[in-house]
Write a protein that holds these residues in place. Structure first.
Motif, PDB file in Angstrom:
ATOM      1  N   ALA A   4       0.877  -1.180   0.000  1.00 37.56           N
ATOM      2  CA  ALA A   4       0.000   0.000   0.000  1.00 37.56           C
ATOM      3  C   ALA A   4       0.909   1.223   0.000  1.00 37.56           C
ATOM      4  O   ALA A   4       1.825   1.307   0.818  1.00 37.56           O
ATOM      5  CB  ALA A   4      -0.882  -0.020   1.238  1.00 37.56           C
ATOM      6  N   SER A   5       0.676   2.121  -0.924  1.00 41.45           N
ATOM      7  CA  SER A   5       1.605   3.249  -1.059  1.00 41.45           C
ATOM      8  C   SER A   5       0.984   4.550  -0.548  1.00 41.45           C
ATOM      9  O   SER A   5      -0.227   4.769  -0.683  1.00 41.45           O
ATOM     10  CB  SER A   5       2.017   3.402  -2.526  1.00 41.45           C
ATOM     11  OG  SER A   5       2.682   4.628  -2.710  1.00 41.45           O
ATOM     12  N   ARG A   6       1.842   5.427  -0.033  1.00 38.35           N
ATOM     13  CA  ARG A   6       1.380   6.765   0.408  1.00 38.35           C
ATOM     14  C   ARG A   6       1.201   7.670  -0.795  1.00 38.35           C
ATOM     15  O   ARG A   6       0.564   8.698  -0.715  1.00 38.35           O
ATOM     16  CB  ARG A   6       2.434   7.385   1.353  1.00 38.35           C
ATOM     17  CG  ARG A   6       2.547   6.678   2.678  1.00 38.35           C
ATOM     18  CD  ARG A   6       3.861   6.971   3.355  1.00 38.35           C
ATOM     19  NE  ARG A   6       4.988   6.339   2.663  1.00 38.35           N
ATOM     20  CZ  ARG A   6       6.247   6.354   3.082  1.00 38.35           C
ATOM     21  NH1 ARG A   6       6.564   6.991   4.185  1.00 38.35           N
ATOM     22  NH2 ARG A   6       7.202   5.755   2.402  1.00 38.35           N
ATOM     23  N   ASN A   7       1.799   7.287  -1.908  1.00 37.37           N
ATOM     24  CA  ASN A   7       1.819   8.150  -3.095  1.00 37.37           C
ATOM     25  C   ASN A   7       0.588   7.883  -3.990  1.00 37.37           C
ATOM     26  O   ASN A   7       0.448   6.791  -4.558  1.00 37.37           O
ATOM     27  CB  ASN A   7       3.115   7.836  -3.855  1.00 37.37           C
ATOM     28  CG  ASN A   7       3.262   8.666  -5.101  1.00 37.37           C
ATOM     29  OD1 ASN A   7       2.309   9.315  -5.547  1.00 37.37           O
ATOM     30  ND2 ASN A   7       4.458   8.646  -5.667  1.00 37.37           N
ATOM     31  N   GLN A   9      -0.092   8.519  -6.858  1.00 37.31           N
ATOM     32  CA  GLN A   9       0.199   8.149  -8.258  1.00 37.31           C
ATOM     33  C   GLN A   9       0.496   6.666  -8.414  1.00 37.31           C
ATOM     34  O   GLN A   9       0.577   6.159  -9.526  1.00 37.31           O
ATOM     35  CB  GLN A   9       1.434   8.922  -8.775  1.00 37.31           C
ATOM     36  CG  GLN A   9       1.393  10.413  -8.611  1.00 37.31           C
ATOM     37  CD  GLN A   9       0.256  11.031  -9.407  1.00 37.31           C
ATOM     38  OE1 GLN A   9      -0.064  10.573 -10.496  1.00 37.31           O
ATOM     39  NE2 GLN A   9      -0.393  12.039  -8.841  1.00 37.31           N
ATOM     40  N   LYS A  10       0.697   5.981  -7.272  1.00 35.30           N
ATOM     41  CA  LYS A  10       1.152   4.586  -7.362  1.00 35.30           C
ATOM     42  C   LYS A  10      -0.027   3.610  -7.340  1.00 35.30           C
ATOM     43  O   LYS A  10      -1.061   3.869  -6.708  1.00 35.30           O
ATOM     44  CB  LYS A  10       2.089   4.280  -6.192  1.00 35.30           C
ATOM     45  CG  LYS A  10       3.340   5.128  -6.239  1.00 35.30           C
ATOM     46  CD  LYS A  10       4.555   4.289  -6.128  1.00 35.30           C
ATOM     47  CE  LYS A  10       5.776   5.070  -6.561  1.00 35.30           C
ATOM     48  NZ  LYS A  10       6.982   4.310  -6.414  1.00 35.30           N
ATOM     49  N   ILE A  11       0.201   2.481  -8.000  1.00 32.33           N
ATOM     50  CA  ILE A  11      -0.849   1.458  -8.081  1.00 32.33           C
ATOM     51  C   ILE A  11      -1.254   0.993  -6.667  1.00 32.33           C
ATOM     52  O   ILE A  11      -2.430   0.826  -6.364  1.00 32.33           O
ATOM     53  CB  ILE A  11      -0.364   0.265  -8.946  1.00 32.33           C
ATOM     54  CG1 ILE A  11      -0.249   0.704 -10.417  1.00 32.33           C
ATOM     55  CG2 ILE A  11      -1.302  -0.927  -8.827  1.00 32.33           C
ATOM     56  CD1 ILE A  11       0.239  -0.372 -11.369  1.00 32.33           C
ATOM     57  N   ILE A  32      -0.341  -2.807   4.290  1.00 30.87           N
ATOM     58  CA  ILE A  32       0.978  -3.224   4.785  1.00 30.87           C
ATOM     59  C   ILE A  32       2.030  -2.381   4.075  1.00 30.87           C
ATOM     60  O   ILE A  32       2.102  -2.366   2.841  1.00 30.87           O
ATOM     61  CB  ILE A  32       1.268  -4.720   4.457  1.00 30.87           C
ATOM     62  CG1 ILE A  32       0.096  -5.635   4.834  1.00 30.87           C
ATOM     63  CG2 ILE A  32       2.586  -5.172   5.094  1.00 30.87           C
ATOM     64  CD1 ILE A  32      -0.235  -5.692   6.295  1.00 30.87           C
ATOM     65  N   ASN A  33       2.833  -1.689   4.883  1.00 30.25           N
ATOM     66  CA  ASN A  33       3.941  -0.895   4.359  1.00 30.25           C
ATOM     67  C   ASN A  33       4.873  -0.595   5.527  1.00 30.25           C
ATOM     68  O   ASN A  33       4.467   0.090   6.472  1.00 30.25           O
ATOM     69  CB  ASN A  33       3.391   0.407   3.726  1.00 30.25           C
ATOM     70  CG  ASN A  33       4.488   1.248   3.095  1.00 30.25           C
ATOM     71  OD1 ASN A  33       5.655   1.181   3.499  1.00 30.25           O
ATOM     72  ND2 ASN A  33       4.117   2.057   2.113  1.00 30.25           N
ATOM     73  N   PRO A  34       6.113  -1.099   5.490  1.00 25.42           N
ATOM     74  CA  PRO A  34       7.013  -0.918   6.640  1.00 25.42           C
ATOM     75  C   PRO A  34       7.446   0.537   6.828  1.00 25.42           C
ATOM     76  O   PRO A  34       8.003   0.876   7.872  1.00 25.42           O
ATOM     77  CB  PRO A  34       8.219  -1.816   6.298  1.00 25.42           C
ATOM     78  CG  PRO A  34       8.160  -2.036   4.829  1.00 25.42           C
ATOM     79  CD  PRO A  34       6.728  -1.893   4.414  1.00 25.42           C
ATOM     80  N   THR A  86       1.820  -7.499  -9.135  1.00 25.18           N
ATOM     81  CA  THR A  86       3.165  -7.214  -9.647  1.00 25.18           C
ATOM     82  C   THR A  86       3.457  -7.883 -11.001  1.00 25.18           C
ATOM     83  O   THR A  86       3.191  -9.077 -11.174  1.00 25.18           O
ATOM     84  CB  THR A  86       4.218  -7.718  -8.626  1.00 25.18           C
ATOM     85  OG1 THR A  86       3.858  -7.228  -7.342  1.00 25.18           O
ATOM     86  CG2 THR A  86       5.617  -7.271  -9.001  1.00 25.18           C
ATOM     87  N   ALA A  87       4.029  -7.094 -11.902  1.00 24.01           N
ATOM     88  CA  ALA A  87       4.471  -7.618 -13.199  1.00 24.01           C
ATOM     89  C   ALA A  87       5.975  -7.889 -13.127  1.00 24.01           C
ATOM     90  O   ALA A  87       6.619  -7.589 -12.121  1.00 24.01           O
ATOM     91  CB  ALA A  87       4.163  -6.599 -14.285  1.00 24.01           C
ATOM     92  N   GLY A  88       6.509  -8.457 -14.215  1.00 32.17           N
ATOM     93  CA  GLY A  88       7.963  -8.664 -14.271  1.00 32.17           C
ATOM     94  C   GLY A  88       8.353 -10.102 -13.996  1.00 32.17           C
ATOM     95  O   GLY A  88       9.477 -10.372 -13.554  1.00 32.17           O
TER      96      GLY A  88
END
Ligand code: COA
Length: 445
Positions: A4-7, A9-11, A32-34, A86-88
């Protein structure tokens, strides 16, 4: 929601926002984000292991090199289901990392959806665990798609066209959970009446065929198999790493399992809408009722293209239809009520067609005119269907663009499949005949 992102713009931020805004209970979502204390008003946890209580599903949205570690944490926590956005991995040749991930998940009793997915939209539980812009409208079609971007695009389209879905599942690389697993699930899902699929390639063909055969006995399945052309197959290979294979093999396999093959998104959903809402025809012999000669001719041609057999109207039935048209109308199929047809005429003619045991199915066409109100005609059709609850199918076409849009929506809300062109109404009827034939409920004369 791991990663989970604070940004904004992020997925990883958008997925969390979607989970909250889609209507899923907030108290059951754990970011979840350390590196974060709180995101979108929810307390953050450094690891899934810190979440209080059991975890049903881990949605994973950290970069590829971190995925294995968070999956290991999930195993320790006893999580059983993973959705890896996640891709890649396999799609870019990172096959070994994907193999290890699946092996680890399986050996720890976990099932893994993805990687390389847009997520899951479950309208039954109001769970938008995806980065699609919104949940699709609630409904009874399950959509399984190998393309995430198409899933995103089509969500907008389902909203616009008011096509209700029970679930939308992006399967991505299908490293573990695949089409066969989902067919098995949705064929028993009480919220799903028809299954739509977008497929680029299938790895385990034998298992797919065995499962699809059983599933299609329980629920209608309509599928697009993309990558038909040589160049299309090459594009599929670089998109999801799929072996698109020889198209003729897919064609034969679909026929064997009773999967109805569609070639466009219109067809995919048009047919699912009809299959999810209409009884199957028990006999051939279709009656077309129209207020426009041209629309009737178009539909007649389409019937030939789509193998929908028009009924030769017996004189006693023609006599009944005559009550609902001026002397210059026509009782030769298509039944042309003429441009003067009102709600009452449509209602009467449709009722006669439903009541006659020789009629197998009914297609009603309405061309918008300045002297009729499409909503009135729609109400007439709805009232006949609701009164008679016919055991034969109906498909409808309201032709007139914006002017008929509301009436079409109303018909659909009442589970009467309505389309903007006569050909689409005929093609949807053809899908019902195909299924009736496959299930052996169609009496062939
Ligand atoms: N556990 C949980 N969260 C962690 C973490 C861990 N061990 N380590 C880092 N994070 C946090 C990061 O700090 C970040 O949060 P922040 O923005 O608040 O700092 C968040 O997780 C995301 O990590 P980040 O490194 O910023 O990754 P990203 O957002 O740039 O990319 C993906 C992550 C998964 C979106 C990207 O790798 C990806 O695969 N994109 C393509 C997805 C796609 O197209 N899928 C197919 C669709 S069809």
């Amino acid at each position: 929601m791991i990663g989970a992102s604070r940004n904004p713009q992020k997925i990883g931020h958008q997925v969390l926002r979607n989970l909250i805004e889609g209507g899923f209970p907030k108290e059951r979502v754990f970011p979840i984000n350390p590196h974060a204390e709180e995101i979108l008003g929810l307390k953050c946890y450094p690891s899934v292991k810190d979440v209080p209580g059991d975890v049903d599903l881990a949605v994973i949205c950290v970069p590829a090199p971190l995925v294995m570690n968070v999956v290991k944490d999930c195993a320790e926590k006893g999580v059983k289901a993973l959705a890896v956005i996640t891709a890649g991995f396999g799609e870019v040749g990172n096959v070994e990392a994907e193999r290890q991930l699946v092996e680890f998940a399986r050996s720890h009793g976990m099932r893994l959806l993805g990687p390389n997915i847009v997520g899951i939209c479950d309208t039954v539980n109001s769970m938008n665990a995806s980065f699609c812009q919104a949940l699709p409208p609630k409904g009874d079609i399950a959509f399984i798609t190998q393309s995430g971007a198409l899933a995103i695009a089509l969500v907008g389209w389902t909203i616009e066209e008011r096509i209700g879905l029970s679930d939308l599942v992006s399967v991505g690389n299908k490293a573990d959970v695949d089409d066969a697993d989902l067919l098995e699930f949705f064929s028993h899902d009480p919220h799903t009446k028809a299954i739509a699929m977008y497929i680029e390639g299938i790895e385990d063909g034998r298992r797919f065929i065995e499962t699809a055969k059983k599933a299609s006995k329980l629920k209608p399945i309509v599928a697009i198999k993309a990558g038909r052309s040589r160049r299309g197959a090459a594009a599929a290979a670089s998109h999801t790493g799929s072996l698109a294979g020889m198209d003729a093999i897919y064609d034969a396999a679909f026929k064997e399992c009773g999967i109805i093959r569609a070639y466009t998104f219109d067809q995919l959903f048009d047919w699912c809408i009809a299959l999810a809402s209409q009884p199957l025809p028990k006999k051939r012999g279709t009656v077309i009722i129209t207020n426009g000669g041209g629309a009737g001719v178009m539909a007649t041609d389409a019937c030939e293209d789509w193998d929908v057999e028009l009924m030769d109207i017996p004189e006693d039935l023609a006599e009944k239809f005559r009550k609902y048209m001026p002397p210059f109308g026509s009782t030769r199929n298509p039944i042309d009520l003429t441009g003067m047809a009102t709600r009452e005429k449509y209602e009467g003619a449709t009722e006669e067609a439903f009541r006659d045991p020789r009629v197998g199915s009914v297609i009603v066409l309405y061309c918008h005119t300045a002297i009729t109100d499409p909503m009135d005609v729609a109400d007439g059709i709805i009232s006949v269907v609701e009164k008679l609850k016919p055991d034969k199918p109906i498909t409808v076409s309201f032709i007139g663009g914006k002017e008929t849009a509301e009436a079409s929506d109303k018909l659909r809300e009442h589970k009467i499949p309505c389309y903007p062109t006569p050909e689409r109404a005929v093609a949807a009827m053809s899908a019902l005949y195909k299924r009736a034939k496959y299930l052996g409920v169609l009496a062939e004369s």
